[in-house]
Write an enzyme that holds these catalytic residues in place. Structure first.
Site, PDB file in Angstrom:
ATOM      1  CG  ASP A   9      -1.708   1.192   1.442  1.00  0.00           C
ATOM      2  OD1 ASP A   9      -1.579   2.137   0.630  1.00  0.00           O
ATOM      3  OD2 ASP A   9      -2.496   1.224   2.409  1.00  0.00           O
ATOM      4  CB  ILE A  10       1.670   3.763  -2.593  1.00  0.00           C
ATOM      5  CG1 ILE A  10       2.968   4.434  -3.039  1.00  0.00           C
ATOM      6  CG2 ILE A  10       0.521   4.762  -2.614  1.00  0.00           C
ATOM      7  CD1 ILE A  10       2.993   4.809  -4.515  1.00  0.00           C
ATOM      8  CG  ASN A  23      -8.679  14.786 -10.237  1.00  0.00           C
ATOM      9  OD1 ASN A  23      -8.405  15.957  -9.947  1.00  0.00           O
ATOM     10  ND2 ASN A  23      -9.415  14.015  -9.448  1.00  0.00           N
ATOM     11  CB  VAL A  32      -3.500   5.462  -5.576  1.00  0.00           C
ATOM     12  CG1 VAL A  32      -3.190   6.409  -6.676  1.00  0.00           C
ATOM     13  CG2 VAL A  32      -2.303   5.275  -4.673  1.00  0.00           C
ATOM     14  CG  ASP A  33      -6.143  11.809  -5.862  1.00  0.00           C
ATOM     15  OD1 ASP A  33      -5.421  12.329  -4.988  1.00  0.00           O
ATOM     16  OD2 ASP A  33      -6.797  12.464  -6.705  1.00  0.00           O
ATOM     17  CB  SER A 116      -3.156   5.886 -16.466  1.00  0.00           C
ATOM     18  OG  SER A 116      -3.150   7.284 -16.612  1.00  0.00           O
TER      19      SER A 116
HETATM   20  N1  AR6 Z   1      -1.303   1.776  -3.007  1.00  0.00           N
HETATM   21  C1  AR6 Z   1      -0.769   1.465  -4.205  1.00  0.00           C
HETATM   22  N2  AR6 Z   1      -1.515   1.389  -5.327  1.00  0.00           N
HETATM   23  C2  AR6 Z   1      -2.840   1.640  -5.235  1.00  0.00           C
HETATM   24  C3  AR6 Z   1      -3.452   1.989  -4.010  1.00  0.00           C
HETATM   25  C4  AR6 Z   1      -2.615   2.050  -2.857  1.00  0.00           C
HETATM   26  N3  AR6 Z   1      -3.103   2.368  -1.662  1.00  0.00           N
HETATM   27  N4  AR6 Z   1      -4.794   2.181  -4.249  1.00  0.00           N
HETATM   28  C5  AR6 Z   1      -4.986   1.946  -5.562  1.00  0.00           C
HETATM   29  N5  AR6 Z   1      -3.828   1.626  -6.149  1.00  0.00           N
HETATM   30  P1  AR6 Z   1      -6.176   4.854  -9.674  1.00  0.00           P
HETATM   31  P2  AR6 Z   1      -5.734   6.321 -12.180  1.00  0.00           P
HETATM   32  C6  AR6 Z   1      -3.539   1.278  -7.551  1.00  0.00           C
HETATM   33  O1  AR6 Z   1      -7.589   4.587 -10.043  1.00  0.00           O
HETATM   34  O2  AR6 Z   1      -6.134   5.141 -12.979  1.00  0.00           O
HETATM   35  C7  AR6 Z   1      -8.718   9.093  -8.903  1.00  0.00           C
HETATM   36  O3  AR6 Z   1     -10.069   9.310  -8.642  1.00  0.00           O
HETATM   37  C8  AR6 Z   1      -4.672   0.729  -8.368  1.00  0.00           C
HETATM   38  O4  AR6 Z   1      -4.771  -0.693  -8.170  1.00  0.00           O
HETATM   39  O5  AR6 Z   1      -5.923   5.263  -8.277  1.00  0.00           O
HETATM   40  O6  AR6 Z   1      -4.522   7.087 -12.586  1.00  0.00           O
HETATM   41  C9  AR6 Z   1      -7.981  10.366  -9.273  1.00  0.00           C
HETATM   42  O7  AR6 Z   1      -8.476  11.489  -8.574  1.00  0.00           O
HETATM   43  C10 AR6 Z   1      -4.233   1.045  -9.784  1.00  0.00           C
HETATM   44  O8  AR6 Z   1      -3.415   0.005 -10.310  1.00  0.00           O
HETATM   45  O9  AR6 Z   1      -5.519   6.001 -10.607  1.00  0.00           O
HETATM   46  C11 AR6 Z   1      -8.247  10.470 -10.741  1.00  0.00           C
HETATM   47  O10 AR6 Z   1      -9.484  11.066 -11.003  1.00  0.00           O
HETATM   48  C12 AR6 Z   1      -3.366   2.296  -9.625  1.00  0.00           C
HETATM   49  O11 AR6 Z   1      -3.195   2.486  -8.230  1.00  0.00           O
HETATM   50  C13 AR6 Z   1      -8.252   9.034 -11.193  1.00  0.00           C
HETATM   51  O12 AR6 Z   1      -8.616   8.267 -10.058  1.00  0.00           O
HETATM   52  C14 AR6 Z   1      -3.966   3.563 -10.216  1.00  0.00           C
HETATM   53  O13 AR6 Z   1      -5.346   3.569 -10.041  1.00  0.00           O
HETATM   54  C15 AR6 Z   1      -6.885   8.584 -11.635  1.00  0.00           C
HETATM   55  O14 AR6 Z   1      -6.999   7.298 -12.173  1.00  0.00           O
END
Ligand code: AR6
Length: 320
Positions: A9-10, A23, A32-33, A116
């Site tokens: 978990d980052i 975003n 993750v945001d 992404s």
């Molecule tokens: N630690 C590590 N990786 C994670 C964690 C975590 N705690 N949580 C999720 N991931 P995403 P995007 C991974 O959707 O596609 C947001 O609403 C997850 O499994 O977080 O760039 C923003 O505000 C995936 O592989 O980011 C933007 O609107 C990776 O992180 C939008 O989502 C990225 O998934 C960005 O979308």
């Protein structure tokens, strides 16, 4: 190891910076945001409000607040629209601009999520390829510890073609332990024959007495490589390399030896020789060894791609 793929978990990582897949607004969201904002506390949002948003492919930096990481670098990945809208170029720009910020701030370590690849829909196998490609390119002329963080089991997907080829290679070549003994004996006899016929006894004795460190240094020369190129391509950090270079009797781990044989683009026999100097052998009853053997037979010596495959098959990574 300058580049490592890890499952974590980052938000829990201790690094100079973690990267947020944000975003345009930089005002938080899901994935993750959301997790980073939650763990960092309200101070992060307050600082984000002052940044005026961020364009796709660009990056902005804030402090880490309640996180273990000191800083957060926020970057905005492209939304996947089928791959024809310049998504790859934009995703590369995210990694690149983030890494440039890390260099500007003299960071020693940084952790990326798979930008992404969640809400924004970038196919995971391709997202991983982009990350690995930019990161490995970058590491050729920078010293930085980079983690690529994979959150869940499903998040890590090797490209279907590579996965199928590696799997087929493993099942075609996997042998039970008792076959190995014979094979090694054959190999030893071959080496013995070769030694007798091609080299003088003095040469053979000298090479037999060579330690791993001496053998490695000789191979670097023989292959016309530089030290820096060698340790970079081995995914080994400079300090470990100097230790090996300065200590004639250094005892490396098995993964380190294989990492160097990949860096030097050794063929299978040369790899076996290098391993032997450190007291190891290759085994066809080990998944790890077969994956390495697959890449050597394909003459694919990109250590980060090999590590990607090793990770996908739950094996230790090269370069430790
Ligand atoms: N630690 C590590 N990786 C994670 C964690 C975590 N705690 N949580 C999720 N991931 P995403 P995007 C991974 O959707 O596609 C947001 O609403 C997850 O499994 O977080 O760039 C923003 O505000 C995936 O592989 O980011 C933007 O609107 C990776 O992180 C939008 O989502 C990225 O998934 C960005 O979308």
């Amino acid at each position: 190891m300058p580049f490592e793929i890890i499952r974590a978990d980052i938000t829990q990582l201790k690094a100079d910076a973690i990267v947020n897949a944000a975003n345009h607004s930089l005002l938080g969201g899901g994935g993750v945001d959301g997790a980073i904002h939650k763990a960092a506390g309200p101070g992060l949002l307050d600082e984000c409000k002052t940044l005026g948003g961020c364009k796709t492919g660009e990056s902005k930096i804030t402090k880490g607040y309640n996180l273990s990481a000191e800083y957060v670098i926020h970057t905005v990945g492209p939304v996947w629209e089928g791959g024809t809208k310049g998504e790859e170029k934009l995703l590369r720009a995210c990694y690149r601009s983030t890494l440039e910020l890390a260099v500007d701030h003299n960071f020693e370590s940084i952790a990326f999520p798979l930008i992404s690849s969640g809400v924004f829909g970038y196919p995971k196998d391709q997202a991983i390829q982009v990350a690995i490609s930019v990161i490995s390119e970058f590491l050729m002329d920078h010293d930085l510890m980079i983690y690529l963080v994979v959150y869940d089991q499903k998040a890590f997907v090797l490209s279907e073609k590579l996965f199928a080829s590696v799997k087929a290679f493993i099942s075609d070549n996997y042998v039970e332990e008792h076959h190995i003994a014979n094979e090694n004996r054959d190999y030893e006899m071959e080496v013995c024959y070769y030694s007798k016929s091609m080299r003088s006894l003095d040469d053979v004795l000298e090479e037999l007495q060579e330690t791993f460190s001496e053998h490695l240094i000789r191979m670097i020369d023989l292959k016309g490589k530089t030290d820096v190129e060698t340790y970079k391509r081995a995914n080994v950090d400079r300090k470990l390399f100097s230790k090996i270079r300065s200590d004639k009797f250094y005892r490396p781990s098995r993964t380190t030896v294989i990492a160097f044989s990949i860096a030097l683009e050794l063929n299978l026999d040369e790899t076996k020789d290098l391993l032997e100097k450190a007291g190891f052998a290759l085994s066809r009853s080990s998944k790890f060894d077969l994956i390495v053997e697959y890449f050597i037979s394909e003459e694919n010596y990109n250590i980060h791609e090999i590590n990607e495959a090793l990770f996908a098959f739950d094996q230790a990574l090269l370069g430790v």
